[in-house]
Design an enzyme around this catalytic site. Structure first.
Site, mmCIF file in Angstrom:
data_model
loop_
_atom_site.group_PDB
_atom_site.id
_atom_site.type_symbol
_atom_site.label_atom_id
_atom_site.label_comp_id
_atom_site.label_asym_id
_atom_site.label_seq_id
_atom_site.Cartn_x
_atom_site.Cartn_y
_atom_site.Cartn_z
ATOM 1 N N LYS A 3 0.830 -1.215 0.000
ATOM 2 C CA LYS A 3 0.000 0.000 0.000
ATOM 3 C C LYS A 3 0.858 1.256 0.000
ATOM 4 C CE LYS A 3 -4.102 -1.835 2.324
ATOM 5 N NZ LYS A 3 -4.938 -1.719 3.520
ATOM 6 N N LYS A 8 -5.680 -11.333 -6.229
ATOM 7 C CA LYS A 8 -6.888 -11.458 -5.414
ATOM 8 C C LYS A 8 -7.913 -10.396 -5.800
ATOM 9 C CE LYS A 8 -5.646 -8.382 -1.643
ATOM 10 N NZ LYS A 8 -5.399 -8.111 -0.242
ATOM 11 N N LYS A 44 -10.810 -4.175 -3.759
ATOM 12 C CA LYS A 44 -11.452 -2.934 -4.194
ATOM 13 C C LYS A 44 -10.500 -2.060 -5.002
ATOM 14 C CE LYS A 44 -10.782 -0.342 0.102
ATOM 15 N NZ LYS A 44 -10.102 -1.252 1.039
HETATM 16 P P1 TYM Z 1 -10.545 -6.264 5.001
HETATM 17 O O1 TYM Z 1 -11.596 -5.286 5.406
HETATM 18 O O2 TYM Z 1 -9.599 -5.841 3.934
HETATM 19 O O3 TYM Z 1 -11.214 -7.614 4.532
HETATM 20 C C1 TYM Z 1 -12.191 -8.288 5.311
HETATM 21 C C2 TYM Z 1 -11.986 -9.793 5.182
HETATM 22 O O4 TYM Z 1 -12.119 -10.209 3.810
HETATM 23 C C3 TYM Z 1 -11.028 -11.029 3.456
HETATM 24 N N1 TYM Z 1 -10.750 -10.888 2.006
HETATM 25 C C4 TYM Z 1 -10.664 -11.907 1.143
HETATM 26 N N2 TYM Z 1 -10.810 -13.232 1.301
HETATM 27 C C5 TYM Z 1 -10.682 -14.006 0.199
HETATM 28 N N3 TYM Z 1 -10.433 -13.528 -1.038
HETATM 29 C C6 TYM Z 1 -10.291 -12.200 -1.248
HETATM 30 N N4 TYM Z 1 -10.072 -11.732 -2.475
HETATM 31 C C7 TYM Z 1 -10.408 -11.322 -0.130
HETATM 32 N N5 TYM Z 1 -10.332 -9.983 0.026
HETATM 33 C C8 TYM Z 1 -10.536 -9.736 1.332
HETATM 34 C C9 TYM Z 1 -9.871 -10.534 4.301
HETATM 35 O O5 TYM Z 1 -8.857 -11.507 4.422
HETATM 36 C C10 TYM Z 1 -10.573 -10.236 5.607
HETATM 37 O O6 TYM Z 1 -10.672 -11.401 6.406
HETATM 38 N N6 TYM Z 1 -7.049 -5.864 8.568
HETATM 39 C C11 TYM Z 1 -8.363 -6.438 8.258
HETATM 40 C C12 TYM Z 1 -9.443 -6.033 9.228
HETATM 41 C C13 TYM Z 1 -9.158 -6.284 10.669
HETATM 42 C C14 TYM Z 1 -9.146 -7.527 11.334
HETATM 43 C C15 TYM Z 1 -8.878 -7.234 12.700
HETATM 44 C C16 TYM Z 1 -9.328 -8.844 10.926
HETATM 45 C C17 TYM Z 1 -8.897 -5.322 11.605
HETATM 46 N N7 TYM Z 1 -8.741 -5.888 12.810
HETATM 47 C C18 TYM Z 1 -8.778 -8.250 13.666
HETATM 48 C C19 TYM Z 1 -9.229 -9.856 11.901
HETATM 49 C C20 TYM Z 1 -8.948 -9.548 13.237
HETATM 50 C C21 TYM Z 1 -8.764 -5.977 6.877
HETATM 51 O O7 TYM Z 1 -8.348 -4.954 6.415
HETATM 52 O O8 TYM Z 1 -9.722 -6.757 6.281
#
Ligand code: TYM
Length: 336
Positions: A112, A199, A202
């Site tokens: 990023k 993957k 967005k």
């Molecule tokens: P975020 O908001 O980017 O994504 C939410 C969840 O979706 C999953 N994900 C995917 N899984 C499979 N294929 C894909 N193409 C794909 N794109 C996204 C992500 O792996 C995620 O599980 N840092 C985290 C949010 C967070 C969090 C936490 C998660 C903050 N605190 C504590 C677990 C525990 C994030 O940005 O997810």
């Protein structure tokens, strides 16, 4: 009951299919067997600039989508991260235990920040994984249901939990549960429909590769029908040789609860067109009621806010207890 915790960012407005299949779908299943804590991570969202009105709307929209996907406030604790101040408080403590080099190795940060350039990258983005560590440790989570892209952050969480436990434990009782990632292999990484080697996300290079759950179903159906496959015609699951077809099979199998070998059999001798058309149809069938339920929650903001308020109450009870132990063990004088 073992405990799970996970979070999702509210930034994009609509969840995409990767969020749902890789994470949220598993959250729904786990609420039946685990003590489950799920949150909308607005503190994480502000690591990049946010318009205040949009952030507020998108946070409620994220909660509405989680309920529409099947989270049941009677079976899990659903809350907004900023409602529980202990997240920021424990994050500071964890920042002081994290090596600068250790944080610099986080691949999501490297990707990023490389895209944004140093001047637009905030210190918040740099310490973002440490806030995530605090999120998880506050709840003494045994497992963290996420997609593959979050694995490294859960590994960091394990390292820091062990470090803290090693330094500050008295009499052998560990301060933190050391959590495990809960990653369902089949759906851990859903790929972009136009470039099945990256993957779905967005920040996709082409909007045609990204399926947003709240888009017009017709728009998404078209994206499935024009998904990139290959010049062969055989419908077979083979991620290395046939990434596009394999991705479509994974999505179709998961949305309809069919095994992939059964799909391979069903489409034997048929072309990619048939698979894409059927998948588009299955998606529309699934997403139409999802969109309606999301809208129903949005139309009733009082109920939605009440769900989040009671979730925050439950979350805070747990988080405050962990933080009190941490403060005591670190040597802070108790506030009388
Ligand atoms: P975020 O908001 O980017 O994504 C939410 C969840 O979706 C999953 N994900 C995917 N899984 C499979 N294929 C894909 N193409 C794909 N794109 C996204 C992500 O792996 C995620 O599980 N840092 C985290 C949010 C967070 C969090 C936490 C998660 C903050 N605190 C504590 C677990 C525990 C994030 O940005 O997810």
């Amino acid at each position: 009951r073992p405990r799970v915790l996970s979070g999702i960012q509210p930034t994009a407005g609509s969840f995409h299919l990767g969020n749902y299949l890789g994470a949220v779908r598993n959250w729904v299943a786990l609420q039946e067997t685990h003590d489950a804590f799920y949150m909308v991570v607005d503190l994480h969202a502000i690591t990049v600039p946010q318009d205040p009105a949009e952030l507020r709307a998108n946070t409620r929209l994220a909660a509405a989508q989680l309920l529409a996907a099947g989270l049941d406030p009677e079976h899990c604790t659903l809350f907004v991260q900023s409602h529980v101040p202990e997240h920021a408080q424990l994050a500071w403590v964890m920042n002081c235990l994290t090596g600068f080099g250790e944080a610099s190795r986080m691949t999501q940060f490297k990707d990023k920040s490389a895209k944004q350039g140093a001047d637009r990258t905030t210190v918040g983005l740099f310490t973002y994984p440490v806030l995530q560590v605090a999120d998880i440790l506050l709840y003494q989570a045994d497992a963290v249901p996420v997609g593959e892209d979050q694995r490294q952050h859960v590994e960091l969480t394990r390292d820091l939990a062990e470090r803290f436990n090693g330094r500050y434990d008295k009499g052998g009782t560990a301060t933190f549960t050391v959590p495990k990632p809960y990653i369902v292999r089949e759906t851990a990484k859903i790929y972009d429909l136009q470039d099945p080697t990256v993957k779905m996300s967005k920040s996709a290079s082409s909007p045609k590769g990204l399926v947003n759950l709240l888009d017009e179903p017709k728009t998404s159906a078209k994206k499935f029908r024009s998904a990139v496959t290959d010049t062969d015609t055989v419908i077979r699951f083979d991620e290395a040789a046939k990434p596009g077809v394999s991705n479509l099979l994974t999505i179709y199998a998961t949305l309809t609860g069919t095994a992939i070998p059964a799909l391979e059999e069903r489409y034997e001798g048929k072309g990619y067109g048939a698979l894409k058309t059927d998948l588009a149809e299955a998606f529309v069938e699934w997403v139409t009621p999802f969109r309606e339920r999301t809208q129903a929650y949005l139309d009733d903001p009082e109920t939605l806010d009440a769900v989040l308020a009671s979730g925050a109450d439950k979350a805070r009870t747990v988080a405050a207890e962990t933080l009190a132990t941490v403060y005591e063990r670190m040597g802070f004088v108790p506030a009388k």
